[in-house]
Design an enzyme around this catalytic site. Structure first.
Site, PDB file in Angstrom:
ATOM      1  N   ASP A  47      29.504 -35.066 -24.607  1.00 46.15           N
ATOM      2  CA  ASP A  47      28.612 -35.134 -25.763  1.00 46.15           C
ATOM      3  C   ASP A  47      28.536 -33.772 -26.443  1.00 46.15           C
ATOM      4  OD1 ASP A  47      26.279 -36.503 -27.253  1.00 46.15           O
ATOM      5  OD2 ASP A  47      25.467 -34.562 -26.641  1.00 46.15           O
ATOM      6  N   TYR A  52      25.725 -27.684 -32.527  1.00 44.62           N
ATOM      7  CA  TYR A  52      25.791 -26.794 -31.376  1.00 44.62           C
ATOM      8  C   TYR A  52      26.665 -25.573 -31.686  1.00 44.62           C
ATOM      9  CZ  TYR A  52      23.875 -30.937 -29.020  1.00 44.62           C
ATOM     10  OH  TYR A  52      23.104 -32.030 -28.671  1.00 44.62           O
ATOM     11  N   TYR A 190      19.291 -37.777 -22.761  1.00 39.76           N
ATOM     12  CA  TYR A 190      19.577 -36.346 -22.886  1.00 39.76           C
ATOM     13  C   TYR A 190      18.496 -35.510 -22.197  1.00 39.76           C
ATOM     14  CZ  TYR A 190      16.617 -35.572 -27.204  1.00 39.76           C
ATOM     15  OH  TYR A 190      15.620 -35.444 -28.125  1.00 39.76           O
TER      16      TYR A 190
END
Ligand SMILES: NC(=O)c1ccc[n+]([C@@H]2O[C@H](COP(=O)([O-])OP(=O)(O)OC[C@H]3O[C@@H](n4cnc5c(N)ncnc54)[C@H](OP(=O)(O)O)[C@@H]3O)[C@@H](O)[C@H]2O)c1
Length: 281
Positions: A47, A52, A190
């Protein structure tokens, strides 16, 4: 490693995958080694997101999976501010380039924003027709927004809802998980270790995890992951940039807890009250 069908897709996906948030802050060689070891151990769901490291983590993931793309169930996410119809198409192209691949296995809206969901979903459907993504999903969606998305897309289109889920944050058990199970949508958990808030071994809950872990020759984190996976719709994506952490996490893939053990964990980390929800319009 146990595999489960990922929502309405044909993909069989490991119950434990690999997150990558904040990997730009880690030693890149160690992080790449951790991701590759994770693949070796069956954690083939990776993922990531354009968010990010402002794209640098997608580049790192691309390096980790080069030569091994076909082993990976690769997921990335579009930022809400980019999620207009044209913006989603453009963001996907950039993610594909950074990841060094021609397709994503699933492409998610990171959270709902100001662009109409109709436009984002139209872009997802176009990308899927073009073979650039094999499925699409959502993230951080509550039931009212899931209902709206399902109304726009029709049944069987939403692959997953990626949401916060760990021992000390079980709010999704009230309505989100039941909704996803009713509609055949995968739930991806998550921050399954609470992002740094994992219970210490001497805390009350930690002692219960430790007793159960000892009975299985397992670790506290493996027991915690397995508790989250007790519903058939759930997948977890712990992030590990240390290879030894990746190895430990993969070890949860085949652990099985008894009903009594699950009940003890349930008791030690109560799910708390139902969060207030807006009515479905
Ligand atoms: N959709 C969203 O809005 C959203 C939000 C947050 C996260 N996510 C995704 O979910 C993934 C996981 O969540 P997260 O990164 O927030 O938190 P997490 O997986 O709950 O925790 C990550 C932290 O736990 C450590 N860790 C991992 N395995 C360990 C082990 N076996 N023993 C000891 N420490 C261990 C990691 O250390 P090292 O890295 O040093 O190994 C890291 O510091 C993210 O990476 C991202 O891909 C999505």
């Amino acid at each position: 490693m146990e595999l489960r069908r990922f929502g309405p897709t044909e993909h069989m996906v490991p119950v434990i995958g690999q997150g990558t948030w904040h990997m730009e802050d880690d030693d890149p060689d160690r992080a790449i080694a951790a991701l590759r070891l994770g693949l070796d151990l069956g954690m083939t769901h990776i993922d990531t997101a354009e968010l990010y490291g402002s794209g640098s983590v997608e580049e790192l993931v691309g390096e980790a999976i080069a030569e091994r793309r076909d082993e990976v169930f690769l997921v990335s996410k579009v930022l809400p501010e980019n999620a207009s119809r044209a913006g989603t198409l453009a963001a996907c192209e950039k993610s594909l380039a950074r990841l060094g691949t021609d397709r994503l296995d699933s492409y998610l809206l990171h959270w709902s924003g100001e662009h109409p969901l109709e436009d984002t979903i139209a872009a997802f459907e176009q990308l899927e027709r073009e073979g650039k993504i094999l499925s699409w999903g959502l993230s951080n969606f509550d039931v009212p927004d899931l209902e709206i998305a399902r109304r726009i897309a029709g049944p069987g289109r939403i692959a997953c809802n990626q949401v916060l889920y760990h021992l000390q944050e079980r709010a999704i058990e009230h309505a989100v998980i039941p909704w996803c199970e009713k509609h055949g949508v995968a739930v991806t958990a998550y921050s399954p270790f609470g992002f740094g808030r994992f219970p210490g071994p001497r805390s009350k809950g930690g002692r219960i995890l430790a007793t159960i872990a000892a009975a299985h020759g397992a670790t506290l984190r493996q027991v915690a992951l397995r508790f989250l996976l007790r519903r058939p719709s759930v997948f977890a994506i712990p992030k590990a940039s240390q290879p030894e952490h990746a190895a430990e996490n993969a070890g949860a893939g085949d652990l099985r807890l008894t009903r009594e053990e699950l009940a003890r964990i349930d008791d030690a980390f109560p799910r708390g009250p139902r969060p207030r929800e807006l009515p479905v319009m």
